[in-house]
Design a protein around this motif. Structure first.
Motif, PDB file in Angstrom:
ATOM      1  N   GLU A 159     -10.359 -10.019   1.529  1.00  0.00           N
ATOM      2  CA  GLU A 159     -10.200 -10.911   2.508  1.00  0.00           C
ATOM      3  C   GLU A 159      -8.803 -11.762   1.886  1.00  0.00           C
ATOM      4  O   GLU A 159      -7.818 -11.953   2.623  1.00  0.00           O
ATOM      5  CB  GLU A 159     -11.140 -11.747   3.143  1.00  0.00           C
ATOM      6  CG  GLU A 159     -12.053 -10.863   3.792  1.00  0.00           C
ATOM      7  CD  GLU A 159     -11.652 -10.322   5.332  1.00  0.00           C
ATOM      8  OE1 GLU A 159     -10.544 -10.486   5.665  1.00  0.00           O
ATOM      9  OE2 GLU A 159     -12.549  -9.773   5.808  1.00  0.00           O
ATOM     10  N   ALA A 160      -8.958 -11.945   0.719  1.00  0.00           N
ATOM     11  CA  ALA A 160      -7.982 -12.941   0.264  1.00  0.00           C
ATOM     12  C   ALA A 160      -6.798 -12.406  -0.195  1.00  0.00           C
ATOM     13  O   ALA A 160      -5.646 -12.737  -0.087  1.00  0.00           O
ATOM     14  CB  ALA A 160      -8.530 -13.645  -1.255  1.00  0.00           C
ATOM     15  N   ALA A 161      -6.827 -11.053  -0.755  1.00  0.00           N
ATOM     16  CA  ALA A 161      -5.812 -10.195  -0.918  1.00  0.00           C
ATOM     17  C   ALA A 161      -4.930 -10.055   0.384  1.00  0.00           C
ATOM     18  O   ALA A 161      -3.826  -9.972   0.365  1.00  0.00           O
ATOM     19  CB  ALA A 161      -6.211  -8.965  -1.540  1.00  0.00           C
ATOM     20  N   LEU A 162      -5.833  -9.505   1.434  1.00  0.00           N
ATOM     21  CA  LEU A 162      -5.082  -9.273   2.681  1.00  0.00           C
ATOM     22  C   LEU A 162      -4.408 -10.406   3.309  1.00  0.00           C
ATOM     23  O   LEU A 162      -3.271 -10.166   3.970  1.00  0.00           O
ATOM     24  CB  LEU A 162      -6.184  -8.604   3.637  1.00  0.00           C
ATOM     25  CG  LEU A 162      -5.512  -8.162   5.065  1.00  0.00           C
ATOM     26  CD1 LEU A 162      -4.659  -7.393   5.024  1.00  0.00           C
ATOM     27  CD2 LEU A 162      -6.841  -7.958   5.883  1.00  0.00           C
ATOM     28  N   ALA A 163      -5.070 -11.719   2.975  1.00  0.00           N
ATOM     29  CA  ALA A 163      -4.481 -12.930   3.561  1.00  0.00           C
ATOM     30  C   ALA A 163      -3.063 -12.999   2.970  1.00  0.00           C
ATOM     31  O   ALA A 163      -2.148 -13.493   3.960  1.00  0.00           O
ATOM     32  CB  ALA A 163      -5.405 -14.042   3.494  1.00  0.00           C
ATOM     33  N   VAL A 164      -2.920 -13.009   1.680  1.00  0.00           N
ATOM     34  CA  VAL A 164      -1.516 -13.195   1.166  1.00  0.00           C
ATOM     35  C   VAL A 164      -0.739 -12.225   1.501  1.00  0.00           C
ATOM     36  O   VAL A 164       0.680 -12.593   1.421  1.00  0.00           O
ATOM     37  CB  VAL A 164      -1.940 -13.492  -0.199  1.00  0.00           C
ATOM     38  CG1 VAL A 164      -2.610 -14.634  -0.892  1.00  0.00           C
ATOM     39  CG2 VAL A 164      -2.219 -12.246  -1.109  1.00  0.00           C
ATOM     40  N   VAL A 165      -0.917 -11.068   1.549  1.00  0.00           N
ATOM     41  CA  VAL A 165      -0.146 -10.009   2.054  1.00  0.00           C
ATOM     42  C   VAL A 165       0.230 -10.194   3.508  1.00  0.00           C
ATOM     43  O   VAL A 165       1.518 -10.071   3.877  1.00  0.00           O
ATOM     44  CB  VAL A 165      -0.693  -8.626   1.896  1.00  0.00           C
ATOM     45  CG1 VAL A 165       0.110  -7.481   2.476  1.00  0.00           C
ATOM     46  CG2 VAL A 165      -1.024  -8.318   0.718  1.00  0.00           C
ATOM     47  N   ALA A 166      -0.570 -10.637   4.301  1.00  0.00           N
ATOM     48  CA  ALA A 166      -0.105 -10.965   5.720  1.00  0.00           C
ATOM     49  C   ALA A 166       0.589 -12.069   6.135  1.00  0.00           C
ATOM     50  O   ALA A 166       1.457 -12.164   6.814  1.00  0.00           O
ATOM     51  CB  ALA A 166      -1.457 -11.021   6.677  1.00  0.00           C
ATOM     52  N   SER A 167       0.306 -12.964   4.960  1.00  0.00           N
ATOM     53  CA  SER A 167       1.295 -13.964   5.155  1.00  0.00           C
ATOM     54  C   SER A 167       2.695 -14.081   4.483  1.00  0.00           C
ATOM     55  O   SER A 167       3.359 -14.650   4.875  1.00  0.00           O
ATOM     56  CB  SER A 167       0.274 -15.238   4.651  1.00  0.00           C
ATOM     57  OG  SER A 167       1.236 -16.597   4.339  1.00  0.00           O
ATOM     58  N   GLU A 168       2.751 -13.677   3.204  1.00  0.00           N
ATOM     59  CA  GLU A 168       3.744 -13.865   2.273  1.00  0.00           C
ATOM     60  C   GLU A 168       4.654 -12.323   2.379  1.00  0.00           C
ATOM     61  O   GLU A 168       5.783 -12.367   2.312  1.00  0.00           O
ATOM     62  CB  GLU A 168       3.349 -14.035   0.723  1.00  0.00           C
ATOM     63  CG  GLU A 168       2.531 -15.219   0.608  1.00  0.00           C
ATOM     64  CD  GLU A 168       3.544 -16.596   0.969  1.00  0.00           C
ATOM     65  OE1 GLU A 168       4.474 -16.697   0.145  1.00  0.00           O
ATOM     66  OE2 GLU A 168       3.418 -17.350   1.848  1.00  0.00           O
ATOM     67  N   ASP A 169       4.185 -11.299   2.661  1.00  0.00           N
ATOM     68  CA  ASP A 169       4.912 -10.144   2.093  1.00  0.00           C
ATOM     69  C   ASP A 169       4.104  -8.930   2.798  1.00  0.00           C
ATOM     70  O   ASP A 169       3.472  -7.954   2.272  1.00  0.00           O
ATOM     71  CB  ASP A 169       4.864  -9.881   0.577  1.00  0.00           C
ATOM     72  CG  ASP A 169       5.779  -8.622   0.422  1.00  0.00           C
ATOM     73  OD1 ASP A 169       6.525  -8.068   1.264  1.00  0.00           O
ATOM     74  OD2 ASP A 169       5.805  -8.221  -0.666  1.00  0.00           O
ATOM     75  N   GLN A 170       4.255  -8.694   4.201  1.00  0.00           N
ATOM     76  CA  GLN A 170       3.404  -7.568   4.919  1.00  0.00           C
ATOM     77  C   GLN A 170       3.982  -6.008   4.577  1.00  0.00           C
ATOM     78  O   GLN A 170       3.252  -5.193   4.580  1.00  0.00           O
ATOM     79  CB  GLN A 170       3.717  -7.790   6.384  1.00  0.00           C
ATOM     80  CG  GLN A 170       2.983  -8.997   6.928  1.00  0.00           C
ATOM     81  CD  GLN A 170       2.829  -9.129   8.459  1.00  0.00           C
ATOM     82  OE1 GLN A 170       3.131  -8.175   9.060  1.00  0.00           O
ATOM     83  NE2 GLN A 170       2.330 -10.332   8.799  1.00  0.00           N
ATOM     84  N   LEU A 171       5.085  -6.178   4.081  1.00  0.00           N
ATOM     85  CA  LEU A 171       5.614  -4.621   3.720  1.00  0.00           C
ATOM     86  C   LEU A 171       5.376  -4.404   2.047  1.00  0.00           C
ATOM     87  O   LEU A 171       5.657  -3.537   1.493  1.00  0.00           O
ATOM     88  CB  LEU A 171       7.006  -4.694   3.840  1.00  0.00           C
ATOM     89  CG  LEU A 171       7.642  -4.460   5.319  1.00  0.00           C
ATOM     90  CD1 LEU A 171       9.200  -4.513   5.230  1.00  0.00           C
ATOM     91  CD2 LEU A 171       7.045  -3.442   6.072  1.00  0.00           C
ATOM     92  N   PHE A 172       4.446  -5.298   1.586  1.00  0.00           N
ATOM     93  CA  PHE A 172       4.091  -4.943   0.035  1.00  0.00           C
ATOM     94  C   PHE A 172       3.682  -3.602  -0.378  1.00  0.00           C
ATOM     95  O   PHE A 172       4.141  -3.151  -1.206  1.00  0.00           O
ATOM     96  CB  PHE A 172       3.071  -6.160  -0.101  1.00  0.00           C
ATOM     97  CG  PHE A 172       2.497  -6.068  -1.558  1.00  0.00           C
ATOM     98  CD1 PHE A 172       3.449  -6.426  -2.644  1.00  0.00           C
ATOM     99  CD2 PHE A 172       1.264  -5.574  -2.041  1.00  0.00           C
ATOM    100  CE1 PHE A 172       2.870  -6.252  -4.005  1.00  0.00           C
ATOM    101  CE2 PHE A 172       0.937  -5.421  -3.288  1.00  0.00           C
ATOM    102  CZ  PHE A 172       1.836  -5.847  -4.480  1.00  0.00           C
ATOM    103  N   PRO A 173       2.713  -3.112   0.426  1.00  0.00           N
ATOM    104  CA  PRO A 173       2.328  -1.643   0.116  1.00  0.00           C
ATOM    105  C   PRO A 173       3.465  -0.618  -0.064  1.00  0.00           C
ATOM    106  O   PRO A 173       3.245   0.443  -0.563  1.00  0.00           O
ATOM    107  CB  PRO A 173       1.226  -1.366   0.925  1.00  0.00           C
ATOM    108  CG  PRO A 173       0.718  -2.652   1.510  1.00  0.00           C
ATOM    109  CD  PRO A 173       2.071  -3.665   1.632  1.00  0.00           C
ATOM    110  N   GLN A 174       4.616  -1.043   0.993  1.00  0.00           N
ATOM    111  CA  GLN A 174       5.396   0.211   0.893  1.00  0.00           C
ATOM    112  C   GLN A 174       6.665  -0.122   0.238  1.00  0.00           C
ATOM    113  O   GLN A 174       7.290   0.830  -0.292  1.00  0.00           O
ATOM    114  CB  GLN A 174       6.017   0.361   2.592  1.00  0.00           C
ATOM    115  CG  GLN A 174       4.978   0.737   3.376  1.00  0.00           C
ATOM    116  CD  GLN A 174       3.965  -0.437   4.156  1.00  0.00           C
ATOM    117  OE1 GLN A 174       4.376  -1.475   4.304  1.00  0.00           O
ATOM    118  NE2 GLN A 174       2.701   0.023   4.185  1.00  0.00           N
ATOM    119  N   HIS A 175       7.418  -1.360   0.131  1.00  0.00           N
ATOM    120  CA  HIS A 175       8.564  -1.388  -0.684  1.00  0.00           C
ATOM    121  C   HIS A 175       8.558  -1.345  -2.282  1.00  0.00           C
ATOM    122  O   HIS A 175       7.332  -1.485  -2.796  1.00  0.00           O
ATOM    123  CB  HIS A 175       9.211  -2.874  -0.227  1.00  0.00           C
ATOM    124  CG  HIS A 175       8.241  -3.917  -0.699  1.00  0.00           C
ATOM    125  ND1 HIS A 175       8.050  -4.426  -2.004  1.00  0.00           N
ATOM    126  CD2 HIS A 175       7.843  -5.135  -0.148  1.00  0.00           C
ATOM    127  CE1 HIS A 175       7.444  -5.468  -2.357  1.00  0.00           C
ATOM    128  NE2 HIS A 175       7.360  -6.131  -0.925  1.00  0.00           N
TER     129      HIS A 175
END
Length: 268
Positions: A105-121
């Motif tokens: 949940e913590a990992a998902l929260a920072v991705v959702a907040s800071e960098d939603q394209l993190f898994p792709q870019h």
């Protein structure tokens, strides 16, 4: 009647004069070139050696940090030194935890907040960078567009502040960690070194200080509140969230649901 006579040089003599003049010019050029050449050559040699050493050391540095915990960062040192000089409590709260010991949940929260394209870019969100550039041209408050990868590169290898030199180095280290570390390691490091409060770094330290339990037990609301303070952890508080932090927490929770939950980061 006396004839006017004009003495002309034979062809061989003219040729010799041309050779002499040309030789004199060549000598002048050689002297000038010889005076400059050693210095230029020395500068070039030092530059090449510096680049070779820099690339070699940085590559080894990045390779080592792929496998070992990162206990200290330049940002931590800066905060501690500043606190000492200002006469404040200089204790750093930081506790490294492996990725598997941190709630997703913590990992998902920072991705959702800071960098939603993190898994792709591949380390850079060029659309966000272009949008921030256009925003900043209007003379408004400076807006950043750093990805999680860029933030990790800055926090681990570089210093805070804005300069073209640091930005170029940030691009270089971002490229290296994307290639060498991979997404999961980058996110693991971010969750451990990101500033989450005053003198507090990482979600484990934040969870222990503000929630009274480990990062492995963080729920969605707690994770979203940690992510909500990340843009300015020394201004916003996890323990005493303002209305803005509460509003931002709710927004992040909606984003987490919109991304599909923890499955969004399952295959990093």
């Amino acid at each position: 009647m006396a004839k006017n006579t004009f003495r002309t040089s034979p062809p061989e003599e003219k040729t010799n004069k041309k050779r002499t003049v040309q030789s004199s010019l060549n000598d002048d050029i050689d002297v000038s070139t010889n005076n400059r050449h050693p210095i230029v050559q020395l500068v070039i040699s030092y530059c090449i050696k510096f680049l070779i050493y820099f690339f070699s050391i940085s590559l080894v540095w990045v390779l080592v940090l792929k496998f070992v915990p990162i206990w200290v960062t330049p940002t931590m040192i800066d905060r501690k030194v500043t606190a000492i000089f200002e006469g404040r409590d200089s204790e750093i709260h930081s506790d490294w935890e492996p990725y598997e010991n941190i709630s997703k949940e913590a990992a998902l929260a920072v991705v959702a907040s800071e960098d939603q394209l993190f898994p792709q870019h591949l380390g850079f969100d060029f659309n966000a960078m272009w949008g921030a550039f256009r925003h900043n041209l209007k003379g408004k408050k400076i807006k950043g567009a750093s990805t999680i990868s860029q933030q990790v590169a800055k926090n681990v290898f570089l210093w805070q502040g804005r300069s073209y030199v640091r930005k170029v180095l940030e691009v270089y280290f971002t490229f290296l960690i994307e290639v060498i570390w991979g997404k999961e390691r980058i996110l693991e490091v971010y969750l451990n070194v990101a500033e989450t409060g005053k003198m507090t770094f990482g979600v484990e330290a934040a969870a222990l200080r503000y929630y009274g339990h480990s990062a492995k037990l963080i729920n969605r609301a707690e994770a979203a509140r940690i992510a909500a303070v990340l843009p300015s952890p020394n201004r916003f508080s996890i323990a005493n969230p303002s209305k803005y932090v509460q509003k931002r927490t709710n927004f992040i929770m909606r984003q987490m649901r919109g991304l599909g939950g923890k499955a969004y980061i399952a295959d990093l």
